[in-house]
Design a protein around this motif. Sequence first.
Motif, PDB file in Angstrom:
ATOM      1  N   VAL A 216      79.683  -6.687 -32.601  1.00 13.03           N
ATOM      2  CA  VAL A 216      80.412  -7.617 -33.474  1.00 13.03           C
ATOM      3  C   VAL A 216      80.495  -8.352 -34.921  1.00 13.03           C
ATOM      4  O   VAL A 216      81.981  -8.219 -35.568  1.00 13.03           O
ATOM      5  N   ALA A 217      78.736  -8.107 -35.554  1.00 11.49           N
ATOM      6  CA  ALA A 217      78.620  -8.444 -36.697  1.00 11.49           C
ATOM      7  C   ALA A 217      79.336  -7.528 -37.405  1.00 11.49           C
ATOM      8  O   ALA A 217      79.896  -7.380 -38.830  1.00 11.49           O
ATOM      9  N   SER A 218      78.636  -6.647 -36.949  1.00 11.06           N
ATOM     10  CA  SER A 218      79.004  -4.977 -37.374  1.00 11.06           C
ATOM     11  C   SER A 218      80.320  -4.422 -37.555  1.00 11.06           C
ATOM     12  O   SER A 218      81.291  -4.568 -38.793  1.00 11.06           O
ATOM     13  N   ALA A 219      81.567  -4.871 -36.389  1.00 17.14           N
ATOM     14  CA  ALA A 219      82.865  -4.513 -36.530  1.00 17.14           C
ATOM     15  C   ALA A 219      83.356  -5.925 -37.510  1.00 17.14           C
ATOM     16  O   ALA A 219      84.289  -5.417 -38.334  1.00 17.14           O
TER      17      ALA A 219
ATOM     18  N   ARG B 109      72.844  -0.277 -39.307  1.00 18.11           N
ATOM     19  CA  ARG B 109      71.060  -0.846 -38.502  1.00 18.11           C
ATOM     20  C   ARG B 109      70.503  -2.220 -39.530  1.00 18.11           C
ATOM     21  O   ARG B 109      69.760  -3.388 -38.708  1.00 18.11           O
ATOM     22  N   ILE B 110      70.689  -1.880 -40.900  1.00 19.07           N
ATOM     23  CA  ILE B 110      70.990  -3.333 -41.499  1.00 19.07           C
ATOM     24  C   ILE B 110      71.693  -4.060 -40.932  1.00 19.07           C
ATOM     25  O   ILE B 110      71.066  -5.720 -41.232  1.00 19.07           O
ATOM     26  N   ILE B 111      72.698  -4.024 -40.601  1.00 18.91           N
ATOM     27  CA  ILE B 111      73.592  -5.152 -40.464  1.00 18.91           C
ATOM     28  C   ILE B 111      72.631  -5.586 -39.193  1.00 18.91           C
ATOM     29  O   ILE B 111      72.573  -6.920 -38.475  1.00 18.91           O
ATOM     30  N   PHE B 112      72.526  -5.018 -38.268  1.00 18.63           N
ATOM     31  CA  PHE B 112      71.726  -5.569 -37.027  1.00 18.63           C
ATOM     32  C   PHE B 112      70.505  -6.111 -36.997  1.00 18.63           C
ATOM     33  O   PHE B 112      69.788  -7.204 -36.437  1.00 18.63           O
TER      34      PHE B 112
ATOM     35  N   CYS C 223      79.607 -14.235 -44.334  1.00 20.19           N
ATOM     36  CA  CYS C 223      78.691 -13.374 -45.756  1.00 20.19           C
ATOM     37  C   CYS C 223      79.384 -12.361 -45.520  1.00 20.19           C
ATOM     38  O   CYS C 223      79.739 -11.207 -46.690  1.00 20.19           O
ATOM     39  N   PHE C 224      78.588 -11.076 -44.984  1.00 19.20           N
ATOM     40  CA  PHE C 224      79.766  -9.974 -44.313  1.00 19.20           C
ATOM     41  C   PHE C 224      80.944  -9.852 -44.478  1.00 19.20           C
ATOM     42  O   PHE C 224      80.504  -8.804 -44.951  1.00 19.20           O
ATOM     43  N   ILE C 225      81.439 -10.741 -44.001  1.00 18.51           N
ATOM     44  CA  ILE C 225      82.755 -10.795 -43.974  1.00 18.51           C
ATOM     45  C   ILE C 225      83.137 -10.263 -45.037  1.00 18.51           C
ATOM     46  O   ILE C 225      84.592  -9.790 -45.883  1.00 18.51           O
ATOM     47  N   ILE C 226      82.916 -11.689 -46.331  1.00 15.47           N
ATOM     48  CA  ILE C 226      82.649 -11.815 -47.427  1.00 15.47           C
ATOM     49  C   ILE C 226      82.897 -10.294 -48.584  1.00 15.47           C
ATOM     50  O   ILE C 226      83.409  -9.358 -49.151  1.00 15.47           O
ATOM     51  N   ALA C 227      82.304 -10.107 -48.069  1.00 12.52           N
ATOM     52  CA  ALA C 227      80.885  -8.826 -48.923  1.00 12.52           C
ATOM     53  C   ALA C 227      81.936  -7.700 -48.554  1.00 12.52           C
ATOM     54  O   ALA C 227      82.779  -6.740 -49.618  1.00 12.52           O
ATOM     55  N   GLY C 228      81.777  -7.602 -47.193  1.00 16.31           N
ATOM     56  CA  GLY C 228      83.472  -6.395 -46.964  1.00 16.31           C
ATOM     57  C   GLY C 228      84.668  -6.294 -47.014  1.00 16.31           C
ATOM     58  O   GLY C 228      85.213  -5.608 -48.397  1.00 16.31           O
ATOM     59  N   ASN C 229      85.302  -7.257 -48.084  1.00 16.60           N
ATOM     60  CA  ASN C 229      86.597  -7.581 -48.530  1.00 16.60           C
ATOM     61  C   ASN C 229      86.341  -7.561 -49.881  1.00 16.60           C
ATOM     62  O   ASN C 229      86.876  -6.631 -50.085  1.00 16.60           O
TER      63      ASN C 229
END
Lengths: 295, 211, 213
Positions: free
Chosen positions: C119-122, A26-29, A269-275
């Motif tokens: 898609v952002a969450s995934a 929900r933070i991402i949303f 940014c989310f992709i970088i943080a996750g990785n």
Amino acid sequence: MAGRRNDEGLRGTGRFQDILVNLDRRIIFLAIAAAVAFPILLPLNLPIQVSNEARAYFEEIERLSSGEVILLSLDYEPDTMAELDPMTLATLRHAFRKDLRVVAMTTYAGGVGIVERILGEASREYGKAYGTDYVFLGYNPDWSATMLRMGESIKRTYPTDHYGRRTDEIPLLSEVDSYEQIALVATIAASALAEYWVIWAGGKYNEKIITGNTAIQAVLIYPYYQTGQLSGFLGGLKGAAEYERLIERDGAGVRGMDAQSMAHLLIVCFIIAGNAGFLIQRRSQRRARVGGGDA
Amino acid sequence: MWGDLGIVVAGLLTLAIFSLLYKDNPVYKFAEHLLVGVSAGYYVVHYFYSSVIRKFYVPVFQQGDIWLLPGGVLGILMLGRLWKRFQWISRYAIAFYVAAWSGYLIPSVLQERILVQIAGTFPPAVGEASLWTILGAILILVGVASILVYFYFSAEHRGAVGRISRIGIVFLMVGFGASFGYTVMGRVSLLIGRFQFLFEDLPKSLGRVGP
Amino acid sequence: MKSTGPVILGFLVGMLMFIQYFTPDKWIEARYNNVLDWKQVVFGITLILGVVSLFLYHWRKIEKREAGWLYSIVTVAGLLLMIAGAIAFSPQRGPYTWLFDYVQSPMQSTMFALLAFYVASASYRAFRARSFHAALLLTAGVIVMLGRVPLGELIGFSAGEKTYSLATLSTWILDYPNMAAKRGIMIGVGLGITSTAIKIIVGIERTYLGKGA
């Protein structure tokens, strides 16, 4: 905020990486909603460059002369109208501004309401008359048979227009009955329909085709553009924005580009943080295995 | 008046669908089922008018074109699907439809999706294009050839075949990456459309219907 | 009668549609046009059949008071309301078009807009550089994602008169490696379509006719 377990089901080895890989969805949303909403409310006016394929799309319409007929097939439904409506509106504005005549149709039943709305808006704006300047044939079932049958006879494919008027009584169609009398086919398509316009209207009847596509579909279109089977195309909302710039009439495409940029940046940014979290965690786990795990 | 009211209704229904983001709830379920019903109703009217009336009733019964009669007969056979005992009858309509499609698909696909694409893969002659164009074309040729080798399953992917197919995987991964990038773009665009509606169109309408 | 008949009909129709591509014969062309017309009717009725099945599914659910039957009432009511609106007024105006413009259209587009969040969450949860190939996919994805929006056009440098940005790189990816990948897949799929179509016409492939064909 941070969960107890990471995405691989392993217990986290540190608080920082746990937070990095376990953000609540929900933070991402909320972040995505904010990234899209703020630039709509407070535009940044980022510059927009025009791609070669969008310029080619523009030039194919631009080179037509007043009175020539284009076939505009709007092959989409409300699910993708956010991406494709701006292309449709821009294409109609461009065509009407050049006094081209438009034969509109759709191969999607859900597209009927969309076509009526946009055709109405554009024709009112340019004072165009139904039946002489433009016509709406409506929806016809079975898109492949429709595309092929129109190569033989548009009036037999559509005995009546969308409003039940006989097509052989419509002035615009008195001199138009197949692709031979149509200068250009433009399809604004949500699915693989553009490919099939290329295969049948283009391949079998040598018709020149341009297309506006959803972003997802646009990536599959490049091979047809490289071979010249497609004369130009617009890819996604960015393609719509480029075309709006070319016709010098900004619309929803241009207005959406700031939000598009911010949302993409956030997702990266989310992709970088996750990785980053994933790599730190993997390294910590390796260290733990080497240090004490083997004992 | 009806238009402004409609925009308010549309706004409420948009929020009802977005409520799923918090969690599944009765308001979302109501909106979801309403969407299914209204869409089905909308489609069936157009299907009926465009196929049964315009392509069958008008030409056969008003214009006397009996050559279109078999289309209606095949369509009626299709209705056999509704009764288990008569389902076999619908096979005639299905076989007709699928075979007709297959018949005209073969030459068109061979020509436009295979032969023209293969022709487009070969680099231009030296002297006809710049060095960069030729190098780019060679890259495309290597990519297409190696992907086709990767999709060739009649030989084991070892030795030279294995090495070439591994090059194909590299191209495929870049292609899938591009697809991913564009997919994100598409999905975000749809959200932008809804937010433009909520933040631009809806306030204008509320201003008109408000006190 | 039940399985051979449809296969024979399929063979005859399939061959007619195949042959017409190569011959200018007027009789064949006329029959080809007939088949295209008939196909449109069959297609439309098949879609109507789909809606009838949907109606029957929800109707039975209401009759038997199965879980979620109250929501089925909403679906059936929506369906009937649209049909009634089209009959009572017209499919070109009145409640039928109003419901499309302000009920169906916004909800359908919002339903798909939800995918932006998912898609952002995934991307955040599953898009990991676990191997060389995954890293390649991720890198290409990120470059295209940024390079195809105005922001990517600002990230770069100028050398003389030329500007090199993420947009330049993403255009190169789309025009060359991506295009090779899509073309390779396209040719492979094209060969698959062609062979399946031939098998359908000659009756080797019959699964589309259902069980026992």
